[in-house]
Motif scaffolding. Sequence first.
Motif, PDB file in Angstrom:
ATOM      1  N   HIS A 166       9.435  14.407  71.091  1.00 33.71           N
ATOM      2  CA  HIS A 166       7.770  14.051  70.196  1.00 33.71           C
ATOM      3  C   HIS A 166       7.205  13.657  70.603  1.00 33.71           C
ATOM      4  O   HIS A 166       5.553  13.499  70.808  1.00 33.71           O
ATOM      5  CB  HIS A 166       8.157  13.098  69.227  1.00 33.71           C
ATOM      6  CG  HIS A 166       7.594  13.424  68.333  1.00 33.71           C
ATOM      7  ND1 HIS A 166       6.874  12.209  67.079  1.00 33.71           N
ATOM      8  CD2 HIS A 166       6.692  14.435  67.434  1.00 33.71           C
ATOM      9  CE1 HIS A 166       6.529  12.510  65.976  1.00 33.71           C
ATOM     10  NE2 HIS A 166       5.669  13.650  66.158  1.00 33.71           N
TER      11      HIS A 166
ATOM     12  N   GLN B 116       7.422  18.665  64.746  1.00 34.21           N
ATOM     13  CA  GLN B 116       8.663  18.249  64.994  1.00 34.21           C
ATOM     14  C   GLN B 116       9.080  17.601  63.715  1.00 34.21           C
ATOM     15  O   GLN B 116       8.502  17.135  62.376  1.00 34.21           O
ATOM     16  CB  GLN B 116       8.202  16.646  65.260  1.00 34.21           C
ATOM     17  CG  GLN B 116       9.298  15.743  65.672  1.00 34.21           C
ATOM     18  CD  GLN B 116      10.113  16.082  66.926  1.00 34.21           C
ATOM     19  OE1 GLN B 116       9.909  16.307  67.681  1.00 34.21           O
ATOM     20  NE2 GLN B 116      11.983  15.595  66.740  1.00 34.21           N
TER      21      GLN B 116
ATOM     22  N   ASN C 201      13.704  20.798  66.057  1.00 37.83           N
ATOM     23  CA  ASN C 201      11.737  20.993  66.118  1.00 37.83           C
ATOM     24  C   ASN C 201      11.625  23.045  66.059  1.00 37.83           C
ATOM     25  O   ASN C 201      12.505  23.238  66.591  1.00 37.83           O
ATOM     26  CB  ASN C 201      10.855  20.296  66.960  1.00 37.83           C
ATOM     27  CG  ASN C 201      11.709  21.232  68.142  1.00 37.83           C
ATOM     28  OD1 ASN C 201      12.398  20.923  69.116  1.00 37.83           O
ATOM     29  ND2 ASN C 201      11.170  22.158  68.830  1.00 37.83           N
TER      30      ASN C 201
END
Length: 257
Positions: free
Chosen positions: A76, A145, A150
């Motif tokens: 992320h 995300q 994801n």
Amino acid sequence: MRNVVRRTYSSKILKMKTLFALFFLCLPFVGFSQKLPPTYPSHYFSFTETDSISYPTIYPDQTARDSIADSYRNAHRRAKAIEKYALNKQEIDFLNRIDGDQDQWSLTLTNDKKIKVGPRPRSHVVDYNFEYYHPSTGILVFRVQWTEGNNYVLVSRKTGSKIETYGPPIFSPSEQYFISYNGVEFTSYNKNGIQLFKLTKDGIEKLIDYSTDLAPSRIKWKSDSTFALEMYNARPVQYEGMVRTYQHYQTAIKATK
């Protein structure tokens, strides 16, 4: 455990083995006199083993993006760093984060209408990170995300339509079609798969969604109906760690008759 990349390639057109990838589920047997059900897929993939070739990168500035990605172990944080780079690189004035809300974007469409782009309320999505804008097709690419795992969401600036995909789009020569794929090496919340989409006047249409045991890793379009595909299988080898064995296919997109 170490990851070892061992590129093992298939010999040229071994036995001309052809595999068929069908839309979503395995198809029922259809006799000559049977009428196709309404849910029958419109297209399918046909794979033929072939030699390896050179493959293009996903983005023209892939080297710079990879350099940024190498600085982050957390996926992320990596996506947020690439977002910052991408917004500065393309200087997009029609896309802005909504003040006070890190999850939402304000997008101005080509007809000057403004829409919001972001997760639905109480969803498992944590953030939408901008990744790339394709000016010729008007497609914006967002990496999404989740709480765990994801995927990607593509948004058409021409129509405002949105669609979830396995990965970023790779457009055919005419840019009427694009492939999206994802390949994973270990157990994860994502799966291996290849998707085919078509751009229409109304937005984006999904034609094929194919799950595979092998992990797709690279593609190269040859025409609007054919592309080269690299896939791999990862397995543990004593004293070597995880070893990847690569296979290459010439892939045809065929319409169901």
